[in-house]
Design an enzyme around this catalytic site. Structure first.
Site, PDB file in Angstrom:
ATOM      1  N   ASN A 172      93.860  73.371  19.701  1.00 43.24           N
ATOM      2  CA  ASN A 172      94.536  73.919  20.879  1.00 43.24           C
ATOM      3  C   ASN A 172      96.037  73.975  20.575  1.00 43.24           C
ATOM      4  O   ASN A 172      96.721  72.955  20.600  1.00 43.24           O
ATOM      5  CB  ASN A 172      94.248  73.002  22.080  1.00 43.24           C
ATOM      6  CG  ASN A 172      95.000  73.406  23.327  1.00 43.24           C
ATOM      7  OD1 ASN A 172      95.559  74.500  23.401  1.00 43.24           O
ATOM      8  ND2 ASN A 172      95.014  72.523  24.311  1.00 43.24           N
TER       9      ASN A 172
ATOM     10  N   LYS B 107      98.354  75.246  22.258  1.00 43.61           N
ATOM     11  CA  LYS B 107      99.171  75.192  23.478  1.00 43.61           C
ATOM     12  C   LYS B 107     100.250  76.294  23.434  1.00 43.61           C
ATOM     13  O   LYS B 107      99.980  77.357  22.882  1.00 43.61           O
ATOM     14  CB  LYS B 107      99.763  73.799  23.663  1.00 43.61           C
ATOM     15  CG  LYS B 107      98.679  72.721  23.520  1.00 43.61           C
ATOM     16  CD  LYS B 107      99.078  71.375  23.991  1.00 43.61           C
ATOM     17  CE  LYS B 107      97.930  70.410  23.750  1.00 43.61           C
ATOM     18  NZ  LYS B 107      98.136  69.102  24.322  1.00 43.61           N
TER      19      LYS B 107
ATOM     20  N   HIS C 241      91.490  71.927  31.213  1.00 42.54           N
ATOM     21  CA  HIS C 241      92.380  71.046  30.444  1.00 42.54           C
ATOM     22  C   HIS C 241      93.319  70.282  31.389  1.00 42.54           C
ATOM     23  O   HIS C 241      93.798  70.835  32.382  1.00 42.54           O
ATOM     24  CB  HIS C 241      93.194  71.883  29.449  1.00 42.54           C
ATOM     25  CG  HIS C 241      93.883  71.043  28.419  1.00 42.54           C
ATOM     26  ND1 HIS C 241      95.066  70.398  28.679  1.00 42.54           N
ATOM     27  CD2 HIS C 241      93.537  70.711  27.159  1.00 42.54           C
ATOM     28  CE1 HIS C 241      95.426  69.717  27.599  1.00 42.54           C
ATOM     29  NE2 HIS C 241      94.515  69.885  26.657  1.00 42.54           N
TER      30      HIS C 241
ATOM     31  N   GLU D  78      96.350  69.549  31.177  1.00 44.81           N
ATOM     32  CA  GLU D  78      97.671  70.164  31.384  1.00 44.81           C
ATOM     33  C   GLU D  78      97.592  71.291  32.415  1.00 44.81           C
ATOM     34  O   GLU D  78      98.548  71.535  33.157  1.00 44.81           O
ATOM     35  CB  GLU D  78      98.240  70.656  30.043  1.00 44.81           C
ATOM     36  CG  GLU D  78      98.711  69.481  29.191  1.00 44.81           C
ATOM     37  CD  GLU D  78      98.745  69.737  27.699  1.00 44.81           C
ATOM     38  OE1 GLU D  78      98.614  70.891  27.265  1.00 44.81           O
ATOM     39  OE2 GLU D  78      98.892  68.747  26.956  1.00 44.81           O
TER      40      GLU D  78
ATOM     41  N   GLU E  37      88.439  63.954  27.321  1.00 44.01           N
ATOM     42  CA  GLU E  37      89.863  63.826  27.021  1.00 44.01           C
ATOM     43  C   GLU E  37      90.520  62.916  28.045  1.00 44.01           C
ATOM     44  O   GLU E  37      90.966  63.404  29.110  1.00 44.01           O
ATOM     45  CB  GLU E  37      90.545  65.200  27.100  1.00 44.01           C
ATOM     46  CG  GLU E  37      90.099  66.184  26.060  1.00 44.01           C
ATOM     47  CD  GLU E  37      91.253  67.056  25.593  1.00 44.01           C
ATOM     48  OE1 GLU E  37      91.400  67.209  24.384  1.00 44.01           O
ATOM     49  OE2 GLU E  37      92.032  67.546  26.432  1.00 44.01           O
TER      50      GLU E  37
ATOM     51  N   GLY F 220      98.548  63.842  24.164  1.00 42.87           N
ATOM     52  CA  GLY F 220      99.975  63.977  23.873  1.00 42.87           C
ATOM     53  C   GLY F 220     100.743  62.666  23.843  1.00 42.87           C
ATOM     54  O   GLY F 220     101.977  62.671  23.887  1.00 42.87           O
TER      55      GLY F 220
ATOM     56  N   SER G  49      95.272  62.980  21.133  1.00 40.62           N
ATOM     57  CA  SER G  49      95.973  62.315  20.021  1.00 40.62           C
ATOM     58  C   SER G  49      95.121  62.128  18.770  1.00 40.62           C
ATOM     59  O   SER G  49      95.251  61.120  18.069  1.00 40.62           O
ATOM     60  CB  SER G  49      96.539  60.970  20.484  1.00 40.62           C
ATOM     61  OG  SER G  49      97.487  61.170  21.513  1.00 40.62           O
TER      62      SER G  49
HETATM   63  P1  PGA Z   1      96.992  66.140  21.529  1.00 43.79           P
HETATM   64  O1  PGA Z   1      96.381  67.187  22.566  1.00 43.79           O
HETATM   65  O2  PGA Z   1      96.052  66.119  20.343  1.00 43.79           O
HETATM   66  O3  PGA Z   1      98.335  66.660  21.183  1.00 43.79           O
HETATM   67  O4  PGA Z   1      97.021  64.817  22.206  1.00 43.79           O
HETATM   68  C1  PGA Z   1      95.016  67.192  22.838  1.00 43.79           C
HETATM   69  C2  PGA Z   1      94.642  68.293  23.762  1.00 43.79           C
HETATM   70  O5  PGA Z   1      95.489  68.884  24.412  1.00 43.79           O
HETATM   71  O6  PGA Z   1      93.469  68.621  23.877  1.00 43.79           O
END
Ligand code: PGA
Length: 255
Positions: free
Chosen positions: A9, A11, A97, A99, A169, A175, A215
């Site tokens: 992803n 982003k 997600h 976010e 998640e 993040g 992460s």
């Molecule tokens: P990250 O993001 O690996 O940077 O923690 C994971 C995600 O957004 O699915």
């Protein structure tokens, strides 16, 4: 047996087509002449870069969307539909997600409408669910995961569920460089499987791949994917480094 799945992803990255071109050069270098027999690889760049991605004609990397809107077309400024994503070459879309939930106020109802649009338009979905740290500390992980699943999957019949993969998640791990233990992931996996068993026949359930996300790094793949026997991972930041991303793919594929 299901193939494993590793999703990148990206982003809201990289910042320009020139930078994305460099990214694709590196991704090509890492994946060319390589056969990841047991693993499907999906990269989800910003939709504005779809054409640029497709022009590289990757044989072993598929294209996914990070988000789509549930309506088919019309006056929805700034949105793209699932049908548009499909017609523009995507085979997958992420949905739910954390976010999207945090910055755009999306809830289960929105995830459910989007999921229906994704499936209706012939895309596969990667549905994200996960608890916050407060919810975990308050002993609510079980009920949160269950209600997210039930809400997002409402009205998705047994015939469609095999086009859905689910990413656990935990919000506090996205993040942050914080990781759940293998046991915590196993617990979540059991909760998810139990909830799915209440909704779908066993045969259908076996087709749903369960991923871990949050992460993920190559050195923690053992802890978050191999030991809890997950079917793959959803990778954020680390997918911006093709060398590291494909290292993760290789470990998943070799095990
Ligand atoms: P990250 O993001 O690996 O940077 O923690 C994971 C995600 O957004 O699915």
């Amino acid at each position: 047996m299901n193939k494993k799945l590793v999703v990148g992803n990206l982003k809201m990255n990289p910042v320009s087509p020139v930078e994305f071109g460099r990214y694709l050069d590196m991704l090509e270098k890492e994946t060319k002449h390589k056969d990841f027999a047991k693993t499907e690889i999906v990269v989800c760049p910003p939709a504005i870069y779809f054409r640029q991605f497709l022009d590289r004609k990757f044989k072993n990397v598929k294209l996914g969307a990070q988000n789509v809107f549930w309506e088919y077309q019309g006056a929805y400024t700034g949105e793209i539909s699932a049908g548009m994503a499909k017609a523009s070459g995507a085979g997958y879309s992420i949905v739910g997600h954390s976010e999207r939930r945090k910055y755009f106020g999306e809830n289960e109802e929105a995830a459910n409408l989007k999921l229906k649009a994704i499936l209706k338009n012939g895309l596969r979905a990667v549905l994200c669910i996960g608890e916050s740290m407060e919810e975990r500390k308050g002993g609510q992980t079980d009920s949160v995961l269950k209600s997210q699943l039930k809400g997002s999957l409402s009205g998705i019949g047994a015939g469609k569920i095999e086009c859905v993969d689910i990413a656990y998640e935990p919000i506090w791990a996205v993040g942050t460089d914080k990781l759940p233990t293998t046991d915590e992931i196993l617990e979540a996996k059991i909760i998810i499987k139990k909830a799915l068993a209440e909704m779908y026949p066993k045969k259908r359930m076996e087709k749903i791949r369960l991923l871990y996300g949050g992460s993920v790094k190559s050195y923690s793949i053992g802890q978050v994917c191999l030991e809890p026997a997950m079917d793959g991972v959803l990778v954020g930041r680390e997918s911006l480094e093709p060398y590291e991303f494909i290292k993760i793919v290789k470990i998943v594929d070799d095990n």
